[in-house]
Design a protein around this motif. Structure first.
Motif, PDB file in Angstrom:
ATOM      1  N   ASN A  86      44.225  21.498  33.961  1.00 24.90           N
ATOM      2  CA  ASN A  86      43.250  22.229  34.443  1.00 24.90           C
ATOM      3  C   ASN A  86      41.923  21.345  35.242  1.00 24.90           C
ATOM      4  N   GLY A  87      43.076  20.659  35.972  1.00 23.44           N
ATOM      5  CA  GLY A  87      42.073  19.605  36.202  1.00 23.44           C
ATOM      6  C   GLY A  87      40.701  19.050  36.322  1.00 23.44           C
ATOM      7  N   THR A  88      40.466  18.694  34.910  1.00 23.46           N
ATOM      8  CA  THR A  88      39.337  18.195  34.425  1.00 23.46           C
ATOM      9  C   THR A  88      39.158  16.782  34.878  1.00 23.46           C
ATOM     10  N   THR A  89      37.966  16.406  34.930  1.00 19.46           N
ATOM     11  CA  THR A  89      38.078  14.821  35.229  1.00 19.46           C
ATOM     12  C   THR A  89      37.696  14.934  33.693  1.00 19.46           C
ATOM     13  N   LEU A  90      38.151  13.585  33.159  1.00 18.46           N
ATOM     14  CA  LEU A  90      37.642  13.140  31.417  1.00 18.46           C
ATOM     15  C   LEU A  90      37.884  11.831  31.569  1.00 18.46           C
ATOM     16  N   ILE A  91      36.214  11.961  30.806  1.00 14.83           N
ATOM     17  CA  ILE A  91      35.147  10.755  30.653  1.00 14.83           C
ATOM     18  C   ILE A  91      35.385  11.080  28.725  1.00 14.83           C
ATOM     19  N   LEU A  92      36.293   9.516  28.536  1.00 18.23           N
ATOM     20  CA  LEU A  92      35.935   9.295  26.570  1.00 18.23           C
ATOM     21  C   LEU A  92      35.933   7.647  26.301  1.00 18.23           C
ATOM     22  N   VAL A  93      34.889   7.926  25.112  1.00 13.81           N
ATOM     23  CA  VAL A  93      35.086   6.837  24.657  1.00 13.81           C
ATOM     24  C   VAL A  93      35.678   6.465  23.371  1.00 13.81           C
ATOM     25  N   THR A  94      35.914   4.927  23.542  1.00 13.02           N
ATOM     26  CA  THR A  94      37.476   4.680  22.550  1.00 13.02           C
ATOM     27  C   THR A  94      37.366   3.922  21.863  1.00 13.02           C
ATOM     28  N   HIS A  95      37.707   3.543  20.957  1.00  8.50           N
ATOM     29  CA  HIS A  95      38.005   1.880  20.419  1.00  8.50           C
ATOM     30  C   HIS A  95      39.779   1.652  20.458  1.00  8.50           C
ATOM     31  N   ASP A  96      40.591   2.905  20.860  1.00  6.38           N
ATOM     32  CA  ASP A  96      42.163   3.001  20.602  1.00  6.38           C
ATOM     33  C   ASP A  96      42.317   2.460  22.200  1.00  6.38           C
ATOM     34  N   GLU A  97      42.492   1.388  22.183  1.00  3.89           N
ATOM     35  CA  GLU A  97      43.302   0.463  23.450  1.00  3.89           C
ATOM     36  C   GLU A  97      44.921   1.525  24.554  1.00  3.89           C
ATOM     37  N   LYS A  98      45.245   1.928  23.365  1.00  7.40           N
ATOM     38  CA  LYS A  98      46.716   3.501  23.653  1.00  7.40           C
ATOM     39  C   LYS A  98      46.189   4.178  24.499  1.00  7.40           C
ATOM     40  N   LEU A  99      45.354   4.983  23.537  1.00  8.21           N
ATOM     41  CA  LEU A  99      44.219   6.086  24.350  1.00  8.21           C
ATOM     42  C   LEU A  99      43.618   5.254  25.731  1.00  8.21           C
ATOM     43  N   ALA A 100      42.888   4.419  25.620  1.00  7.71           N
ATOM     44  CA  ALA A 100      42.549   3.751  27.424  1.00  7.71           C
ATOM     45  C   ALA A 100      43.153   3.748  27.803  1.00  7.71           C
ATOM     46  N   ASP A 135      33.353  -6.045  33.205  1.00  7.26           N
ATOM     47  CA  ASP A 135      34.702  -5.634  33.308  1.00  7.26           C
ATOM     48  C   ASP A 135      35.332  -4.037  33.892  1.00  7.26           C
ATOM     49  N   GLU A 136      36.429  -3.989  34.539  1.00  5.20           N
ATOM     50  CA  GLU A 136      36.813  -2.617  35.051  1.00  5.20           C
ATOM     51  C   GLU A 136      37.914  -3.117  35.315  1.00  5.20           C
ATOM     52  N   GLN A 137      38.784  -1.947  35.288  1.00  3.35           N
ATOM     53  CA  GLN A 137      40.011  -2.318  35.358  1.00  3.35           C
ATOM     54  C   GLN A 137      41.121  -0.924  35.545  1.00  3.35           C
ATOM     55  N   SER A 138      42.475  -0.431  36.127  1.00  2.00           N
ATOM     56  CA  SER A 138      43.316   0.280  36.158  1.00  2.00           C
ATOM     57  C   SER A 138      43.530   0.125  35.299  1.00  2.00           C
ATOM     58  N   ALA A 139      44.408   1.358  35.363  1.00  2.00           N
ATOM     59  CA  ALA A 139      45.531   1.309  34.002  1.00  2.00           C
ATOM     60  C   ALA A 139      46.360   1.889  34.048  1.00  2.00           C
ATOM     61  N   GLU A 140      46.633   1.455  35.805  1.00  2.00           N
ATOM     62  CA  GLU A 140      48.086   2.543  35.885  1.00  2.00           C
ATOM     63  C   GLU A 140      49.085   2.481  35.413  1.00  2.00           C
ATOM     64  N   VAL A 141      48.910   0.473  35.523  1.00  2.00           N
ATOM     65  CA  VAL A 141      50.171   0.256  35.178  1.00  2.00           C
ATOM     66  C   VAL A 141      50.556   0.606  33.337  1.00  2.00           C
ATOM     67  N   GLU A 142      50.000  -0.044  32.193  1.00  2.00           N
ATOM     68  CA  GLU A 142      50.274   1.228  31.191  1.00  2.00           C
ATOM     69  C   GLU A 142      50.862   2.618  31.188  1.00  2.00           C
ATOM     70  N   THR A 143      49.979   3.718  32.207  1.00  2.00           N
ATOM     71  CA  THR A 143      50.173   5.133  31.941  1.00  2.00           C
ATOM     72  C   THR A 143      51.899   5.137  32.408  1.00  2.00           C
ATOM     73  N   LEU A 144      51.890   3.857  33.254  1.00  2.00           N
ATOM     74  CA  LEU A 144      52.921   4.312  34.026  1.00  2.00           C
ATOM     75  C   LEU A 144      54.459   3.599  32.455  1.00  2.00           C
ATOM     76  N   ARG A 145      53.901   2.292  32.402  1.00  2.00           N
ATOM     77  CA  ARG A 145      55.005   2.416  31.471  1.00  2.00           C
ATOM     78  C   ARG A 145      55.102   3.484  30.007  1.00  2.00           C
ATOM     79  N   THR A 146      53.935   3.583  29.084  1.00  4.19           N
ATOM     80  CA  THR A 146      54.096   5.191  28.517  1.00  4.19           C
ATOM     81  C   THR A 146      54.461   6.024  29.148  1.00  4.19           C
ATOM     82  N   VAL A 147      55.004   6.431  30.428  1.00  2.24           N
ATOM     83  CA  VAL A 147      55.587   7.748  30.571  1.00  2.24           C
ATOM     84  C   VAL A 147      56.899   7.204  30.164  1.00  2.24           C
ATOM     85  N   ASN A 148      57.169   5.964  31.262  1.00  3.47           N
ATOM     86  CA  ASN A 148      58.677   6.452  31.030  1.00  3.47           C
ATOM     87  C   ASN A 148      58.946   5.811  29.527  1.00  3.47           C
TER      88      ASN A 148
END
Length: 240
Positions: A196-210, A226-239
């Motif tokens: 849907n191309g929706t912007t998603l903002i979520l609050v979570t304690h779940d690190e895997k979800l974050a 702190d502010e962190q990019s999760a791109e590395v984790e996202t790519l690892r999850t996808v692969n």
């Protein structure tokens, strides 16, 4: 670098305080944040850090003590509750940890509700399609009490997407679910978000979800520390 035209939500010098008997309690201070259209952002932090308060302000459910919140060009801090409600109805979807389904309504009726309030002409057709997408074609006429927690959360996700919101706020969307069901809900949430191309903002304690989000901000004692990019984790999850 974010282009101004791409920014759907912009927060500047945001602060929230509440008055106690003999003191003032600062819940949030010096919050600055910009979120682009289509971005996924996780807000993480310990209990009591202020992340849920921040989410409520971003969604226009509460008003700041100072600072500004621009959502789709609307200055939320300048609007009264009726006007903020209109902005939410037009642009915002919600998913809550407690599901917040209406117990007296069926799954279909729960999903249809926001669309009917928005006078959508095809509310029932759209609701049925979304319930199929979340894997509940056989639960259309069931009430919340007849469904598991995971099924209720899937209904809540379908309800959140029915008005095709520009931005979706989720407060601990997997918090009341077992790990297997939580993983399924996570996949469903991100699949629908991408579709849907929706912007998603979520609050979570779940690190895997974050880590599935493009970016995460860490809140501590009412401040973004702190502010962190999760791109590395996202790519690892996808692969995997």
């Amino acid at each position: 670098m974010k282009l101004e035209s791409d920014i759907i939500l912009k927060v500047t010098d945001l602060a929230k305080s509440v008055s106690l008997e003999n003191d003032i309690l600062d819940l949030l201070s010096d919050i600055n944040l910009a979120v682009s259209a289509g971005e996924t952002l996780a807000i993480v932090g310990a209990s009591g850090s202020g992340k849920t308060t921040l989410l409520s302000l971003l969604a226009g459910l509460d008003v700041p003590s100072s600072g500004s919140i621009e959502l789709k060009g609307h200055s939320l801090q300048k609007l009264d509750e009726e006007a903020r409600s209109a902005v939410r109805a037009q642009h915002v979807g919600f998913i809550f940890q407690q599901f917040l389904l209406v117990n007296s309504l069926t799954a279909l009726e729960n999903v249809m509700l926001p669309a009917e309030l928005a006078n959508m002409a095809n509310a029932e057709e759209r609701a049925i399609e979304l319930l199929k997408q979340v894997g509940l074609p056989d639960r259309i006429n069931h009430f919340p009490s007849q469904m598991s927690g995971g099924e209720q959360q899937r209904v809540a996700i379908a309800r959140a997407f029915i008005t095709s919101p520009d931005i979706l706020f989720a407060d601990e969307p997997t918090g009341n679910l077992d790990s297997k069901t939580g993983r399924h809900i996570t996949e469903l949430l991100f699949d629908l978000n991408k579709e849907n191309g929706t912007t998603l903002i979520l609050v979570t304690h779940d690190e895997k979800l974050a880590d599935r989000c493009h970016r995460k901000v860490v809140v501590d004692s009412g401040r973004i520390v702190d502010e962190q990019s999760a791109e590395v984790e996202t790519l690892r999850t996808v692969n995997e």
